[in-house]
Design a protein around this motif. Structure first.
Motif, PDB file in Angstrom:
ATOM      1  N   ASP A 164       0.845  -1.189   0.000  1.00 27.43           N
ATOM      2  CA  ASP A 164       0.000   0.000   0.000  1.00 27.43           C
ATOM      3  C   ASP A 164       0.883   1.243   0.000  1.00 27.43           C
ATOM      4  OD1 ASP A 164      -0.337   1.656   2.659  1.00 27.43           O
ATOM      5  OD2 ASP A 164      -0.001  -0.426   3.243  1.00 27.43           O
ATOM      6  N   ASN A 165       0.295   2.364  -0.401  1.00 37.38           N
ATOM      7  CA  ASN A 165       1.051   3.602  -0.602  1.00 37.38           C
ATOM      8  C   ASN A 165       1.900   3.999   0.596  1.00 37.38           C
ATOM      9  OD1 ASN A 165       0.716   4.427  -3.189  1.00 37.38           O
ATOM     10  ND2 ASN A 165      -1.324   5.274  -2.803  1.00 37.38           N
ATOM     11  N   LEU A 166       1.306   3.926   1.803  1.00 39.99           N
ATOM     12  CA  LEU A 166       2.027   4.401   2.979  1.00 39.99           C
ATOM     13  C   LEU A 166       3.288   3.587   3.234  1.00 39.99           C
ATOM     14  CD1 LEU A 166      -0.841   5.301   5.477  1.00 39.99           C
ATOM     15  CD2 LEU A 166       0.660   6.857   4.261  1.00 39.99           C
ATOM     16  N   THR A 167       3.206   2.277   3.059  1.00 41.50           N
ATOM     17  CA  THR A 167       4.388   1.435   3.287  1.00 41.50           C
ATOM     18  C   THR A 167       5.473   1.764   2.258  1.00 41.50           C
ATOM     19  OG1 THR A 167       2.869  -0.253   4.056  1.00 41.50           O
ATOM     20  CG2 THR A 167       5.133  -0.927   3.715  1.00 41.50           C
ATOM     21  N   GLY A 168       5.052   1.967   1.012  1.00 41.34           N
ATOM     22  CA  GLY A 168       5.988   2.361  -0.037  1.00 41.34           C
ATOM     23  C   GLY A 168       6.666   3.683   0.286  1.00 41.34           C
ATOM     24  N   GLN A 169       5.856   4.675   0.735  1.00 42.90           N
ATOM     25  CA  GLN A 169       6.411   6.002   1.105  1.00 42.90           C
ATOM     26  C   GLN A 169       7.395   5.858   2.254  1.00 42.90           C
ATOM     27  OE1 GLN A 169       5.691   7.981  -0.959  1.00 42.90           O
ATOM     28  NE2 GLN A 169       3.567   7.843  -1.573  1.00 42.90           N
ATOM     29  N   PHE A 214      15.026  -1.245  -4.507  1.00 41.82           N
ATOM     30  CA  PHE A 214      13.713  -0.695  -4.181  1.00 41.82           C
ATOM     31  C   PHE A 214      13.476   0.618  -4.911  1.00 41.82           C
ATOM     32  CE2 PHE A 214      11.188   2.309  -1.762  1.00 41.82           C
ATOM     33  CZ  PHE A 214      10.001   1.623  -1.603  1.00 41.82           C
ATOM     34  N   PHE A 215      14.492   1.501  -4.891  1.00 43.92           N
ATOM     35  CA  PHE A 215      14.390   2.789  -5.574  1.00 43.92           C
ATOM     36  C   PHE A 215      14.068   2.608  -7.051  1.00 43.92           C
ATOM     37  CE2 PHE A 215      17.196   5.307  -2.424  1.00 43.92           C
ATOM     38  CZ  PHE A 215      16.075   5.827  -1.823  1.00 43.92           C
ATOM     39  N   TYR A 216      14.725   1.650  -7.674  1.00 48.64           N
ATOM     40  CA  TYR A 216      14.519   1.403  -9.100  1.00 48.64           C
ATOM     41  C   TYR A 216      13.038   1.117  -9.385  1.00 48.64           C
ATOM     42  CZ  TYR A 216      14.539  -0.910 -13.593  1.00 48.64           C
ATOM     43  OH  TYR A 216      14.249  -1.265 -14.874  1.00 48.64           O
ATOM     44  N   TYR A 217      12.446   0.230  -8.593  1.00 49.62           N
ATOM     45  CA  TYR A 217      11.042  -0.128  -8.824  1.00 49.62           C
ATOM     46  C   TYR A 217      10.091   0.976  -8.367  1.00 49.62           C
ATOM     47  CZ  TYR A 217      12.800  -4.633 -10.107  1.00 49.62           C
ATOM     48  OH  TYR A 217      13.483  -5.628 -10.750  1.00 49.62           O
ATOM     49  N   TYR A 218      10.512   1.704  -7.317  1.00 46.42           N
ATOM     50  CA  TYR A 218       9.683   2.812  -6.828  1.00 46.42           C
ATOM     51  C   TYR A 218       9.554   3.893  -7.895  1.00 46.42           C
ATOM     52  CZ  TYR A 218       8.056   6.571  -3.743  1.00 46.42           C
ATOM     53  OH  TYR A 218       7.340   7.583  -3.162  1.00 46.42           O
ATOM     54  N   PHE A 219      10.690   4.282  -8.501  1.00 50.84           N
ATOM     55  CA  PHE A 219      10.662   5.350  -9.501  1.00 50.84           C
ATOM     56  C   PHE A 219      10.013   4.898 -10.803  1.00 50.84           C
ATOM     57  CE2 PHE A 219      14.104   7.284  -6.863  1.00 50.84           C
ATOM     58  CZ  PHE A 219      13.391   8.428  -6.527  1.00 50.84           C
ATOM     59  N   SER A 220      10.218   3.615 -11.177  1.00 47.16           N
ATOM     60  CA  SER A 220       9.547   3.197 -12.416  1.00 47.16           C
ATOM     61  C   SER A 220       8.039   3.082 -12.217  1.00 47.16           C
ATOM     62  CB  SER A 220      10.152   1.921 -13.008  1.00 47.16           C
ATOM     63  OG  SER A 220      10.568   1.045 -12.035  1.00 47.16           O
ATOM     64  N   ASN A 224       5.597   5.251 -14.636  1.00 49.71           N
ATOM     65  CA  ASN A 224       4.558   4.599 -15.436  1.00 49.71           C
ATOM     66  C   ASN A 224       3.179   4.733 -14.806  1.00 49.71           C
ATOM     67  OD1 ASN A 224       6.672   3.740 -17.103  1.00 49.71           O
ATOM     68  ND2 ASN A 224       7.010   1.959 -15.790  1.00 49.71           N
ATOM     69  N   ASN A 225       3.139   5.443 -13.639  1.00 48.42           N
ATOM     70  CA  ASN A 225       1.876   5.675 -12.960  1.00 48.42           C
ATOM     71  C   ASN A 225       1.117   4.388 -12.644  1.00 48.42           C
ATOM     72  OD1 ASN A 225       0.161   7.408 -11.730  1.00 48.42           O
ATOM     73  ND2 ASN A 225      -0.980   7.945 -13.588  1.00 48.42           N
ATOM     74  N   VAL A 226       1.856   3.381 -12.184  1.00 51.24           N
ATOM     75  CA  VAL A 226       1.219   2.127 -11.763  1.00 51.24           C
ATOM     76  C   VAL A 226       1.558   1.851 -10.306  1.00 51.24           C
ATOM     77  CG1 VAL A 226       1.126   1.057 -14.044  1.00 51.24           C
ATOM     78  CG2 VAL A 226       3.172   0.774 -12.644  1.00 51.24           C
ATOM     79  N   LYS A 227       0.796   0.943  -9.715  1.00 49.75           N
ATOM     80  CA  LYS A 227       1.014   0.587  -8.324  1.00 49.75           C
ATOM     81  C   LYS A 227       2.372  -0.099  -8.135  1.00 49.75           C
ATOM     82  CE  LYS A 227      -1.729  -1.618  -4.752  1.00 49.75           C
ATOM     83  NZ  LYS A 227      -1.255  -0.763  -3.666  1.00 49.75           N
ATOM     84  N   LEU A 228       3.013   0.238  -7.008  1.00 49.61           N
ATOM     85  CA  LEU A 228       4.329  -0.343  -6.740  1.00 49.61           C
ATOM     86  C   LEU A 228       4.230  -1.850  -6.495  1.00 49.61           C
ATOM     87  CD1 LEU A 228       7.367  -0.043  -6.084  1.00 49.61           C
ATOM     88  CD2 LEU A 228       6.712   0.523  -3.756  1.00 49.61           C
TER      89      LEU A 228
END
Lengths: 232, 10
Positions: A164-169, A214-220, A224-228
């Motif tokens: 979920d967004n918060l965990t990603g942030q 993690f950064f690589y997948y976070y930024f992509s 691409n405006n898709v869920k992490l």
């Protein structure tokens, strides 16, 4: 205090706030008979927060800030130390003891053993340190342990299907804090005489490199405006 | 301490 250091501390502080916000949201969702969609997501799925990582951070701060009552550096320094100590222990308390928050913790996925990280770090701190004293060895131990403390969290993220967004942030902010600290060391190296700290730098660099993937997948996912989503 | 100046960091 330079701008990189301040920005690093602020992203660190924000990461803690994001985690506390998440816990607060989980708590406040519980009593509702018709939960909002965010509540539904938070209550029906696991929180994605690794208790193992949080316990390691509590240990990191407890061993690093032993000087809090003996050496005064600045009001800023003391307040920040108290915040990191207080928040890390209360987050652990919430995940272990709070009725509702505990339910959102997925114990079966968070299987990493503390022992495998704590023991090598302790041995390394006993061998490689700047001074062989109780405080100094524990301080060095806290640096080594902080470098690897994120591992259980990263492994849990990879196992959890929906991040979920918060965990990603939260993980992003922690990584940003480390990256900013490296810029801070570079700045201090060129502006302050005799500022050379190999132990701090190498463990800090190792820590930051752990976030690279993690950064690589976070930024992509942002681009691409898709869920992490991390690859299995 | 040997690492006094780095101790002002968190």
């Amino acid at each position: 205090m330079n701008i990189f250091r301040l920005a690093g501390d602020m992203t660190h502080l924000m990461s803690v706030l994001v985690l506390l916000l998440k816990i607060h949201t989980i708590k406040s969702c519980a009593g509702k008979s018709y939960p909002c969609s965010l509540c539904f997501i938070l209550l029906e799925s696991s929180s994605g927060i690794s208790l193992k990582t949080q316990e390691l951070y509590a240990l990191v701060f407890a061993t690093r800030y032993l000087d809090i009552f003996t050496d005064f550096i600045s009001v800023y320094n003391t307040i920040m130390k108290l915040i990191f100590l207080g928040s890390s222990f209360s987050i652990v308390w919430y995940i272990r003891r709070h009725k509702i928050v505990r339910r959102s913790y997925d114990k079966d996925q968070d299987t990493f053993r503390h022992f495998f990280l704590v023991l090598p770090c302790l041995l390394l701190a006993l061998i490689i340190n700047e001074k062989f004293t109780f405080k100094e060895v524990l301080w060095t131990f806290s640096l080594y342990l902080e470098a690897v403390a994120i591992l259980p969290q990263l492994i849990l993220l990879q196992r959890t299907r929906n991040i979920d967004n918060l965990t990603g942030q939260y993980v992003f902010l922690l990584g940003a804090y480390r990256a900013l600290y490296i810029l801070n060391w570079i700045y201090r190296y060129f502006t302050e005489p005799h500022y050379v700290h190999w132990i701090t730098w190498i463990s800090g660099l190792v820590q930051t490199l752990l976030y690279a993937d993690f950064f690589y997948y976070y930024f992509s996912s942002l681009k691409n405006n898709v869920k992490l989503k991390l690859p299995a | 301490s040997a690492s006094a100046d780095v101790k002002d960091e968190l």
